[in-house]
Design a protein around this motif. Structure first.
Motif, PDB file in Angstrom:
ATOM      1  N   GLU A 149     -76.705  52.365  27.428  1.00 39.70           N
ATOM      2  CA  GLU A 149     -75.760  51.256  27.310  1.00 39.70           C
ATOM      3  C   GLU A 149     -74.380  51.698  27.765  1.00 39.70           C
ATOM      4  OE1 GLU A 149     -77.426  48.711  23.598  1.00 39.70           O
ATOM      5  OE2 GLU A 149     -76.719  50.741  23.129  1.00 39.70           O
ATOM      6  N   LEU A 150     -73.526  50.732  28.046  1.00 38.54           N
ATOM      7  CA  LEU A 150     -72.175  51.010  28.516  1.00 38.54           C
ATOM      8  C   LEU A 150     -71.157  50.473  27.515  1.00 38.54           C
ATOM      9  CD1 LEU A 150     -72.414  50.166  32.330  1.00 38.54           C
ATOM     10  CD2 LEU A 150     -72.405  52.426  31.270  1.00 38.54           C
ATOM     11  N   LEU A 151     -70.242  51.326  27.112  1.00 39.76           N
ATOM     12  CA  LEU A 151     -69.110  50.915  26.306  1.00 39.76           C
ATOM     13  C   LEU A 151     -67.932  50.648  27.230  1.00 39.76           C
ATOM     14  CD1 LEU A 151     -68.899  53.227  23.146  1.00 39.76           C
ATOM     15  CD2 LEU A 151     -69.192  50.744  23.181  1.00 39.76           C
ATOM     16  N   VAL A 152     -67.407  49.432  27.180  1.00 41.27           N
ATOM     17  CA  VAL A 152     -66.217  49.077  27.961  1.00 41.27           C
ATOM     18  C   VAL A 152     -65.083  48.857  26.967  1.00 41.27           C
ATOM     19  CG1 VAL A 152     -65.223  47.505  29.643  1.00 41.27           C
ATOM     20  CG2 VAL A 152     -67.672  48.020  29.728  1.00 41.27           C
ATOM     21  N   LEU A 153     -64.128  49.777  26.969  1.00 40.02           N
ATOM     22  CA  LEU A 153     -63.057  49.761  25.983  1.00 40.02           C
ATOM     23  C   LEU A 153     -61.724  49.502  26.676  1.00 40.02           C
ATOM     24  CD1 LEU A 153     -64.148  52.961  24.017  1.00 40.02           C
ATOM     25  CD2 LEU A 153     -64.803  50.593  23.555  1.00 40.02           C
ATOM     26  N   ARG A 154     -60.938  48.595  26.109  1.00 37.30           N
ATOM     27  CA  ARG A 154     -59.593  48.306  26.604  1.00 37.30           C
ATOM     28  C   ARG A 154     -58.597  48.472  25.465  1.00 37.30           C
ATOM     29  NH1 ARG A 154     -62.478  44.058  29.240  1.00 37.30           N
ATOM     30  NH2 ARG A 154     -62.487  44.329  31.507  1.00 37.30           N
ATOM     31  N   ALA A 167     -65.379  59.832  17.280  1.00 41.44           N
ATOM     32  CA  ALA A 167     -66.172  58.725  16.724  1.00 41.44           C
ATOM     33  C   ALA A 167     -67.443  58.504  17.529  1.00 41.44           C
ATOM     34  CB  ALA A 167     -65.326  57.455  16.697  1.00 41.44           C
ATOM     35  N   ILE A 168     -67.322  58.578  18.844  1.00 41.57           N
ATOM     36  CA  ILE A 168     -68.505  58.363  19.690  1.00 41.57           C
ATOM     37  C   ILE A 168     -69.523  59.475  19.504  1.00 41.57           C
ATOM     38  CG2 ILE A 168     -69.289  58.256  22.091  1.00 41.57           C
ATOM     39  CD1 ILE A 168     -66.693  56.815  22.773  1.00 41.57           C
ATOM     40  N   SER A 169     -69.059  60.719  19.453  1.00 41.16           N
ATOM     41  CA  SER A 169     -69.982  61.848  19.306  1.00 41.16           C
ATOM     42  C   SER A 169     -70.692  61.843  17.953  1.00 41.16           C
ATOM     43  CB  SER A 169     -69.228  63.162  19.494  1.00 41.16           C
ATOM     44  OG  SER A 169     -68.219  63.304  18.507  1.00 41.16           O
ATOM     45  N   SER A 170     -70.060  61.274  16.933  1.00 44.74           N
ATOM     46  CA  SER A 170     -70.691  61.248  15.612  1.00 44.74           C
ATOM     47  C   SER A 170     -71.801  60.208  15.508  1.00 44.74           C
ATOM     48  CB  SER A 170     -69.628  60.979  14.536  1.00 44.74           C
ATOM     49  OG  SER A 170     -69.015  59.713  14.750  1.00 44.74           O
ATOM     50  N   TYR A 171     -71.800  59.198  16.395  1.00 44.72           N
ATOM     51  CA  TYR A 171     -72.819  58.146  16.337  1.00 44.72           C
ATOM     52  C   TYR A 171     -73.770  58.155  17.536  1.00 44.72           C
ATOM     53  CZ  TYR A 171     -70.190  55.991  12.521  1.00 44.72           C
ATOM     54  OH  TYR A 171     -69.557  55.745  11.317  1.00 44.72           O
ATOM     55  N   CYS A 172     -73.460  58.898  18.565  1.00 46.12           N
ATOM     56  CA  CYS A 172     -74.267  58.885  19.795  1.00 46.12           C
ATOM     57  C   CYS A 172     -74.900  60.247  20.037  1.00 46.12           C
ATOM     58  CB  CYS A 172     -73.414  58.499  21.008  1.00 46.12           C
ATOM     59  SG  CYS A 172     -72.644  56.879  20.874  1.00 46.12           S
ATOM     60  N   ARG A 173     -76.169  60.255  20.408  1.00 41.92           N
ATOM     61  CA  ARG A 173     -76.829  61.499  20.765  1.00 41.92           C
ATOM     62  C   ARG A 173     -76.521  61.906  22.202  1.00 41.92           C
ATOM     63  NH1 ARG A 173     -80.939  57.587  20.851  1.00 41.92           N
ATOM     64  NH2 ARG A 173     -82.152  57.515  22.802  1.00 41.92           N
ATOM     65  N   TYR A 174     -75.992  60.958  22.970  1.00 40.99           N
ATOM     66  CA  TYR A 174     -75.592  61.249  24.350  1.00 40.99           C
ATOM     67  C   TYR A 174     -74.461  60.310  24.728  1.00 40.99           C
ATOM     68  CZ  TYR A 174     -75.603  60.736  29.439  1.00 40.99           C
ATOM     69  OH  TYR A 174     -75.221  60.628  30.760  1.00 40.99           O
ATOM     70  N   TYR A 175     -73.444  60.834  25.400  1.00 41.40           N
ATOM     71  CA  TYR A 175     -72.374  59.991  25.939  1.00 41.40           C
ATOM     72  C   TYR A 175     -71.757  60.698  27.138  1.00 41.40           C
ATOM     73  CZ  TYR A 175     -69.001  63.074  23.578  1.00 41.40           C
ATOM     74  OH  TYR A 175     -68.274  64.164  23.177  1.00 41.40           O
ATOM     75  N   GLU A 188     -58.333  51.072  30.539  1.00 39.99           N
ATOM     76  CA  GLU A 188     -59.747  50.692  30.411  1.00 39.99           C
ATOM     77  C   GLU A 188     -60.600  51.922  30.666  1.00 39.99           C
ATOM     78  OE1 GLU A 188     -61.881  46.897  31.937  1.00 39.99           O
ATOM     79  OE2 GLU A 188     -62.300  48.445  33.450  1.00 39.99           O
ATOM     80  N   ILE A 189     -61.574  52.135  29.813  1.00 40.25           N
ATOM     81  CA  ILE A 189     -62.459  53.281  29.937  1.00 40.25           C
ATOM     82  C   ILE A 189     -63.897  52.811  29.752  1.00 40.25           C
ATOM     83  CG2 ILE A 189     -62.173  53.869  27.489  1.00 40.25           C
ATOM     84  CD1 ILE A 189     -62.506  56.812  28.291  1.00 40.25           C
ATOM     85  N   ILE A 190     -64.795  53.326  30.582  1.00 41.25           N
ATOM     86  CA  ILE A 190     -66.219  52.983  30.536  1.00 41.25           C
ATOM     87  C   ILE A 190     -66.998  54.244  30.197  1.00 41.25           C
ATOM     88  CG2 ILE A 190     -68.201  52.067  31.805  1.00 41.25           C
ATOM     89  CD1 ILE A 190     -66.245  50.532  33.556  1.00 41.25           C
ATOM     90  N   ILE A 191     -67.829  54.170  29.154  1.00 38.60           N
ATOM     91  CA  ILE A 191     -68.575  55.328  28.672  1.00 38.60           C
ATOM     92  C   ILE A 191     -70.048  54.946  28.562  1.00 38.60           C
ATOM     93  CG2 ILE A 191     -68.816  57.029  26.828  1.00 38.60           C
ATOM     94  CD1 ILE A 191     -65.927  56.392  26.048  1.00 38.60           C
ATOM     95  N   GLU A 192     -70.896  55.764  29.129  1.00 40.10           N
ATOM     96  CA  GLU A 192     -72.341  55.574  29.027  1.00 40.10           C
ATOM     97  C   GLU A 192     -72.837  56.253  27.759  1.00 40.10           C
ATOM     98  OE1 GLU A 192     -75.380  55.794  32.537  1.00 40.10           O
ATOM     99  OE2 GLU A 192     -75.344  57.766  31.588  1.00 40.10           O
ATOM    100  N   VAL A 214     -63.410  45.722  22.607  1.00 40.06           N
ATOM    101  CA  VAL A 214     -64.563  46.620  22.600  1.00 40.06           C
ATOM    102  C   VAL A 214     -65.780  45.832  23.062  1.00 40.06           C
ATOM    103  CG1 VAL A 214     -66.058  48.112  21.233  1.00 40.06           C
ATOM    104  CG2 VAL A 214     -63.601  48.015  20.735  1.00 40.06           C
ATOM    105  N   ASN A 215     -66.397  46.253  24.148  1.00 37.33           N
ATOM    106  CA  ASN A 215     -67.605  45.603  24.678  1.00 37.33           C
ATOM    107  C   ASN A 215     -68.716  46.643  24.808  1.00 37.33           C
ATOM    108  OD1 ASN A 215     -66.333  43.065  25.056  1.00 37.33           O
ATOM    109  ND2 ASN A 215     -65.426  43.811  26.957  1.00 37.33           N
ATOM    110  N   CYS A 216     -69.912  46.246  24.427  1.00 36.83           N
ATOM    111  CA  CYS A 216     -71.094  47.088  24.616  1.00 36.83           C
ATOM    112  C   CYS A 216     -72.077  46.324  25.494  1.00 36.83           C
ATOM    113  CB  CYS A 216     -71.727  47.448  23.282  1.00 36.83           C
ATOM    114  SG  CYS A 216     -73.106  48.606  23.423  1.00 36.83           S
ATOM    115  N   ILE A 217     -72.367  46.870  26.656  1.00 36.80           N
ATOM    116  CA  ILE A 217     -73.197  46.180  27.649  1.00 36.80           C
ATOM    117  C   ILE A 217     -74.539  46.895  27.750  1.00 36.80           C
ATOM    118  CG2 ILE A 217     -73.367  45.451  30.069  1.00 36.80           C
ATOM    119  CD1 ILE A 217     -70.315  45.563  30.170  1.00 36.80           C
TER     120      ILE A 217
END
Length: 225
Positions: A149-154, A167-175, A188-192, A214-217
């Motif tokens: 999934e893609l996190l689109v943060l503004r 925060a992302i590393s504590s909830y995601c096994r990969y980013y 704006e930052i996009i994180i897989e 905060v958008n999750c695509i």
């Protein structure tokens, strides 16, 4: 009569007559090719994806074995006809777009079934169709790997990247960060990401003051491992 005349007569006879088929053989070949077409019709209807299913394509696949079998009968009965068909078919070009690559497999399957039944190899056509059906349905049961999934943060220009990635590393096994841009004092930052705790992650991000959106695509596409 000389040897030359004998050879000439045999050549003319082979060109004009070729191998003859009885009416019973022709009817039997066309019946088996028709059964192969009906079988393909139901297999395609059961296995095709709903978004890509086309009844016109299915009818085309069902009729292909009969057409090819009829061509094979004509090619076996007369050498001149076979040469003419080869020449005619070689200049035919089709422009219809194939929406699903799997449709090409069914088209080649239908053509192969028509060729095999056209030469009278009914057992081979039966075994070939059964093996192809088992293969297709078995491969379809293998689950696809879930696409990331893609996190689109503004947010404001002064991002707190340490808090964000903690925060992302504590909830995601990969980013992995894919893109970052800044314009008009907004970043704006996009994180897989790959996570099983998406709701908790989104709630955590929503409480960060420097984020304004905060958008999750996600998508239903397929992913390679």
């Amino acid at each position: 009569m000389s040897v030359k005349d004998v050879i000439k007569n045999s050549v003319y006879e082979s060109l004009g007559g070729g191998t003859t088929m009885t009416a019973q053989t022709v009817i039997l070949i066309l019946m088996f090719s028709c059964l192969a077409g009906v079988y393909l019709y139901f297999v395609y209807k059961l296995s095709a994806k709903t978004a890509f299913y086309s009844k016109d394509m299915n009818i085309t696949i069902a009729g292909m074995p009969v057409i090819v079998a009829a061509i094979m009968i004509a090619m076996q009965s007369n050498l001149l006809v076979s040469l003419g068909m080869v020449g005619a078919l070689s200049i035919v070009r089709f422009r219809s777009a194939v929406k699903n690559p799997l449709d090409l497999l069914y088209l080649f399957w239908a053509i192969s079934a028509g060729i095999i039944t056209g030469v009278g190899l009914y057992v081979l056509a039966l075994v070939f169709s059964i093996i192809m059906t088992i293969l297709l349905f078995s491969m379809d049961k293998i689950p696809n790997t879930k696409a990331p999934e893609l996190l689109v943060l503004r947010g404001i220009e002064e991002f707190d990247y340490d808090a964000l990635f903690d925060a992302i590393s504590s909830y995601c096994r990969y980013y992995k960060e894919k893109a970052r841009s800044t314009r008009n004092n907004e970043t704006e930052i996009i994180i897989e990401i790959r996570t099983k705790e998406k709701e908790q992650l989104l709630q955590k991000l929503n409480h960060m003051n420097f984020l304004t959106q905060v958008n999750c695509i996600s998508h239903d596409g397929e992913c390679r491992v």
